[in-house]
Design an enzyme around this catalytic site. Structure first.
Site, PDB file in Angstrom:
ATOM      1  N   CYS A  79       0.854  -1.191   0.000  1.00 53.64           N
ATOM      2  CA  CYS A  79       0.000   0.000   0.000  1.00 53.64           C
ATOM      3  C   CYS A  79       0.888   1.237   0.000  1.00 53.64           C
ATOM      4  CB  CYS A  79      -0.902  -0.013   1.232  1.00 53.64           C
ATOM      5  SG  CYS A  79      -1.991   1.415   1.385  1.00 53.64           S
ATOM      6  N   CYS A 181      -0.547   4.338  -6.387  1.00 52.68           N
ATOM      7  CA  CYS A 181      -1.431   3.488  -5.596  1.00 52.68           C
ATOM      8  C   CYS A 181      -1.555   2.159  -6.317  1.00 52.68           C
ATOM      9  CB  CYS A 181      -2.810   4.151  -5.446  1.00 52.68           C
ATOM     10  SG  CYS A 181      -4.058   3.120  -4.642  1.00 52.68           S
TER      11      CYS A 181
END
Length: 259
Positions: A79, A181
């Site tokens: 992440c 992302c």
């Protein structure tokens, strides 16, 4: 969770707020297929990108509670938001290697020209991300916080359109795009078509780094760009904490080359 003993390589934990980390899990499995992977996601609280640094850290530690008992070979933080906001704290918390993922700003800078970085707002506003762009950006980078893109992908993963809805991407001209992302990798082709330029992400580089950390890397040939498909039924992957059925279905599609 059933604890597994006596493995030459300890279990590998891969964590993301949602489904984005499955992209990195797959690339790690391609490189080190004999490891037992535990994928931990927090689908009920996704996206993390709109939360405060303290909330991101608290949610991450809650999701990872108890992993120390399994003597992991590594924790891969798949992440960008968690890496940007609290990777240092996580490395202090654990005695085993904690590998984070960063936007591929450096490779994009080497490509040259102007560049647009798409990331969550929490990543954009982090000190580590600002430092990364300042170090490699050479003043040619534009940064855009995409508040709704990760959540849109999470909610529509099985029915993503060829063109993304208006407003999800900033309408600018650029010579390159960096995906900040891991969720965004699922719409990489749509982003390439929208901006009509190369798109960079940090997934391959992070998977290569993971293989080196656990001592599996074959230095006789480069790993970067390796896209071999693996037999998902032969992999040892356990899905924990999140929407396990959804995550398993997505991972199977990745392994079959369908995503």
């Amino acid at each position: 969770m059933e604890k597994r003993e006596g493995r030459k390589l300890g279990p590998v934990f891969v964590f993301d707020s949602g489904i984005g980390g499955l992209n990195l899990l797959y690339q790690c499995a391609v490189r080190v297929p004999d490891a037992h992977y535990y994928f931990i996601s927090d689908n009920k609280n996704v996206p993390y990108g709109n939360k405060s640094p303290e909330e991101i850290y608290r949610l991450t530690r809650t999701a990872l509670k108890g992993i120390e008992e399994y003597n992991p070979a590594a924790l891969v933080v798949a992440c960008n938001t968690v890496t940007a906001q609290c990777i240092g704290r996580l490395r202090s918390d654990y005695s085993f290697p904690v590998i984070g993922i960063q936007p591929a700003v450096k490779p994009a800078a080497l490509h040259g020209g102007s560049c647009l970085v798409l990331a969550t707002e929490a990543t954009v506003h982090s000190a580590s991300f600002s430092s990364l762009v300042a170090r490699y950006g050479n003043g040619g980078f534009t940064v855009a916080g995409c508040r709704e893109l990760a959540e849109y992908i999470e909610d529509n993963i099985f029915d993503l359109p060829e063109k993304l809805p208006r407003g999800l991407l900033p309408d600018v001209k650029t010579d390159g795009v960096v995906l900040g992302c891991t969720h965004y990798a699922y719409v990489k082709k749509q982003i390439e078509n929208f901006y009509k330029c190369p798109v960079f992400d940090g997934i391959i580089g992070t998977a290569d780094h993971f293989a080196e950390i656990v001592g599996i890397s074959d230095h006789s040939k480069p790993l970067s760009g390796k896209t071999d498909h693996v037999d998902v039924d032969k992999l040892k992957v356990t899905f924990l904490y999140g929407n396990n059925a959804k995550n398993a279905a997505i991972f199977k599609r990745l392994a079959e080359g369908l995503l």
